[in-house]
Design a protein around this motif. Structure first.
Motif, PDB file in Angstrom:
ATOM      1  N   THR A 153     -72.684 -58.471 -39.719  1.00 27.51           N
ATOM      2  CA  THR A 153     -72.706 -57.151 -39.632  1.00 27.51           C
ATOM      3  C   THR A 153     -71.935 -56.854 -40.998  1.00 27.51           C
ATOM      4  O   THR A 153     -71.022 -57.423 -41.368  1.00 27.51           O
ATOM      5  CB  THR A 153     -72.030 -56.826 -38.521  1.00 27.51           C
ATOM      6  OG1 THR A 153     -71.914 -55.475 -38.543  1.00 27.51           O
ATOM      7  CG2 THR A 153     -70.493 -57.332 -38.322  1.00 27.51           C
ATOM      8  N   GLY A 188     -76.162 -54.955 -37.241  1.00 31.87           N
ATOM      9  CA  GLY A 188     -75.902 -56.325 -37.024  1.00 31.87           C
ATOM     10  C   GLY A 188     -76.739 -56.523 -35.580  1.00 31.87           C
ATOM     11  O   GLY A 188     -77.402 -57.820 -35.625  1.00 31.87           O
ATOM     12  N   TYR A 189     -76.797 -55.798 -34.755  1.00 30.33           N
ATOM     13  CA  TYR A 189     -77.351 -55.690 -33.485  1.00 30.33           C
ATOM     14  C   TYR A 189     -78.997 -56.037 -33.644  1.00 30.33           C
ATOM     15  O   TYR A 189     -79.457 -57.103 -33.384  1.00 30.33           O
ATOM     16  CB  TYR A 189     -77.140 -54.553 -32.619  1.00 30.33           C
ATOM     17  CG  TYR A 189     -77.109 -54.706 -31.054  1.00 30.33           C
ATOM     18  CD1 TYR A 189     -76.095 -54.554 -30.322  1.00 30.33           C
ATOM     19  CD2 TYR A 189     -78.358 -54.835 -30.413  1.00 30.33           C
ATOM     20  CE1 TYR A 189     -76.286 -54.868 -29.076  1.00 30.33           C
ATOM     21  CE2 TYR A 189     -78.530 -55.208 -29.192  1.00 30.33           C
ATOM     22  CZ  TYR A 189     -77.337 -55.048 -28.230  1.00 30.33           C
ATOM     23  OH  TYR A 189     -77.432 -55.232 -26.914  1.00 30.33           O
ATOM     24  N   ASP A 239     -72.133 -67.442 -32.103  1.00 27.37           N
ATOM     25  CA  ASP A 239     -71.267 -66.748 -33.059  1.00 27.37           C
ATOM     26  C   ASP A 239     -70.486 -67.899 -33.850  1.00 27.37           C
ATOM     27  O   ASP A 239     -70.206 -68.978 -33.260  1.00 27.37           O
ATOM     28  CB  ASP A 239     -70.121 -65.775 -32.041  1.00 27.37           C
ATOM     29  CG  ASP A 239     -70.644 -64.814 -31.474  1.00 27.37           C
ATOM     30  OD1 ASP A 239     -72.346 -64.846 -31.118  1.00 27.37           O
ATOM     31  OD2 ASP A 239     -70.036 -64.165 -30.672  1.00 27.37           O
TER      32      ASP A 239
HETATM   33  C1  LIG Z   1     -70.743 -61.218 -32.853  1.00 30.74           C
HETATM   34  C2  LIG Z   1     -71.224 -59.815 -33.037  1.00 30.74           C
HETATM   35  N1  LIG Z   1     -72.435 -59.670 -33.375  1.00 30.74           N
HETATM   36  C3  LIG Z   1     -73.237 -58.773 -33.672  1.00 30.74           C
HETATM   37  C4  LIG Z   1     -72.462 -57.532 -33.606  1.00 30.74           C
HETATM   38  C5  LIG Z   1     -73.353 -56.475 -33.723  1.00 30.74           C
HETATM   39  O1  LIG Z   1     -73.163 -55.853 -34.928  1.00 30.74           O
HETATM   40  P1  LIG Z   1     -73.344 -54.178 -35.260  1.00 30.74           P
HETATM   41  O2  LIG Z   1     -71.983 -53.689 -34.732  1.00 30.74           O
HETATM   42  O3  LIG Z   1     -73.299 -54.364 -36.750  1.00 30.74           O
HETATM   43  O4  LIG Z   1     -74.428 -53.753 -34.563  1.00 30.74           O
HETATM   44  C6  LIG Z   1     -71.252 -57.461 -33.114  1.00 30.74           C
HETATM   45  C7  LIG Z   1     -70.649 -56.108 -32.867  1.00 30.74           C
HETATM   46  O5  LIG Z   1     -69.796 -55.904 -32.045  1.00 30.74           O
HETATM   47  C8  LIG Z   1     -70.566 -58.670 -32.950  1.00 30.74           C
HETATM   48  O6  LIG Z   1     -69.304 -58.605 -32.433  1.00 30.74           O
END
Ligand SMILES: Cc1ncc(COP(=O)(O)O)c(C=O)c1O
Length: 367
Positions: free
Chosen positions: A213, A85-86, A152
């Motif tokens: 994610t 997700g990052y 978010d």
């Molecule tokens: C709001 C939000 N966006 C993105 C991420 C990142 O996702 P990922 O853990 O799949 O890299 C997170 C994870 O902690 C998150 O809480």
């Protein structure tokens, strides 16, 4: 490093006897036999890794099936999966902004969106938390032609919701694009967990892009960008975290697909997350949240850290958020609800939390 701010890695056992209130496994699917079998089938079929960038070696039919299924689930025309997700957030923000554009981000946006802003080379403005009028002002007074608004849907620290409908209205009125991170919305909000964008009726809007994610409610690992076909094509051409990163591992693809199938089959799972969150909030003495995240603010980092340690010693795994994840003086226990918490687990949670929080908060001060 200030008092209570040191971070340490704690070992994790394969089968813990503790009650998990710390993970993002909102639907409790990470050990579900069908999800494990989904991962194992993909693993056997495609091997352990994607072996390269999706553009070079790594696009399997299963990646594309997962993309279509995710997109359909949230009501978007197309999807593109990333290794996390990052990476999805870094990829979409950098690809849709750049020099000569404006990026407006909510003050509560996740660290990955903050880092995306830093990498964007755009002019970046941080709008006060959930302040639609401020976003409107920043957009309407800009000199740049292109603008992106980031938020978010469910904020990760407090579990509160973004005012998506109003935000989309001002974003559209100002000719900008809205990027909504549904990391904590999918599996929890919307019809059968389709997310907050779907819940407020914005699914399919051409000027709205969802990021997701696969590592929370969907119990796997990886991320996705869900939106217009032109956005997908542009990301494949320009998003560096897509082009220069190894494709999502086959086992993660298989696991996410299986979790999504389960959620479609049992949409009530999403409601159960919110019900369990309300149960936990009640025993913690805080208002019921609009998400799986129950935030119990205790003040100093030392007090929050000691309370978290005490919970863990007594068999409750809890999260502890301290600066810089949250502002100074608002360190907290962050408790996350799971759809599969049992009545016996809820009874233990009530006892342990009740006692630990009474100690952490100290004696009630008479009015
Ligand atoms: C709001 C939000 N966006 C993105 C991420 C990142 O996702 P990922 O853990 O799949 O890299 C997170 C994870 O902690 C998150 O809480």
């Amino acid at each position: 490093m200030g008092a209570g701010l040191h971070r340490e890695l704690r070992p994790r056992e394969p089968r813990s006897t503790s009650i998990d209130l710390a993970s993002n496994d909102y639907l409790g699917l990470s050990r579900h036999p069908e999800v494990i079998e989904g991962a194992a089938e993909s693993l056997r079929r495609w091997g352990t890794g994607s072996t390269g960038s999706r553009l070079v070696t790594g696009t399997t039919a299963e990646h594309e099936q997962l993309e279509a299924e995710l997109a359909e689930f949230v009501g978007a025309p197309t999807g593109l999966v990333f290794a996390s997700g990052y990476a999805a957030n870094l990829g979409v923000v950098t690809a849709l902004s750049g020099r000569g554009s404006l990026v407006v981000s909510d003050a509560g946006s996740h660290a990955s969106l903050i880092d995306a802003c830093r990498l964007s080379r755009a002019r970046v403005e941080i709008a006060p938390h959930r302040d639609v009028a401020a976003v409107d002002r920043l957009l309407s007074t800009r000199a740049e032609e292109r603008a992106l608004v980031l938020t978010d849907s469910v904020f990760s620290a407090d579990g509160d919701l973004a005012p998506l409908a109003e935000l989309h209205r001002v974003t559209r009125a100002n000719g900008a694009i809205l990027v909504v991170d549904e990391a904590h919305g999918i599996g929890v909000r919307g019809d059968g967990g389709r997310g907050l964008v779907q819940e407020v009726g914005l699914d399919g809007e051409p000027d709205l892009v969802i990021t997701a994610t696969l590592s929370k409610a969907l119990a796997a690992q990886g991320g996705a960008v869900l939106g217009d076909a032109r956005v997908r094509a542009h990301l494949i051409d320009t998003a560096r975290t897509f082009i220069f990163d190894t494709g999502l591992a086959p086992a993660a693809v298989g696991a996410a697909r299986a979790a999504l199938r389960l959620l479609r089959r049992e949409p009530a799972m999403a409601d159960r997350v919110l019900e369990r969150a309300a149960d936990i909030a009640r025993v913690a003495g805080v208002p019921a949240p609009d998400s799986a995240v129950v935030s119990v603010v205790l003040g100093s980092a030392e007090v929050a850290y000691a309370a978290a340690r005490e919970c863990r010693t007594r068999g409750l795994d809890v999260g502890c958020f301290r600066p810089p994840s949250v502002p100074a003086g608002t360190s907290r226990l962050r408790l996350t609800a799971r759809a599969d918490l049992t009545p016996a687990e809820l009874a233990t949670i009530a006892t342990v939390l009740g006692e630990v929080l009474a100690g952490a908060r100290g004696p009630a001060v008479p009015a």
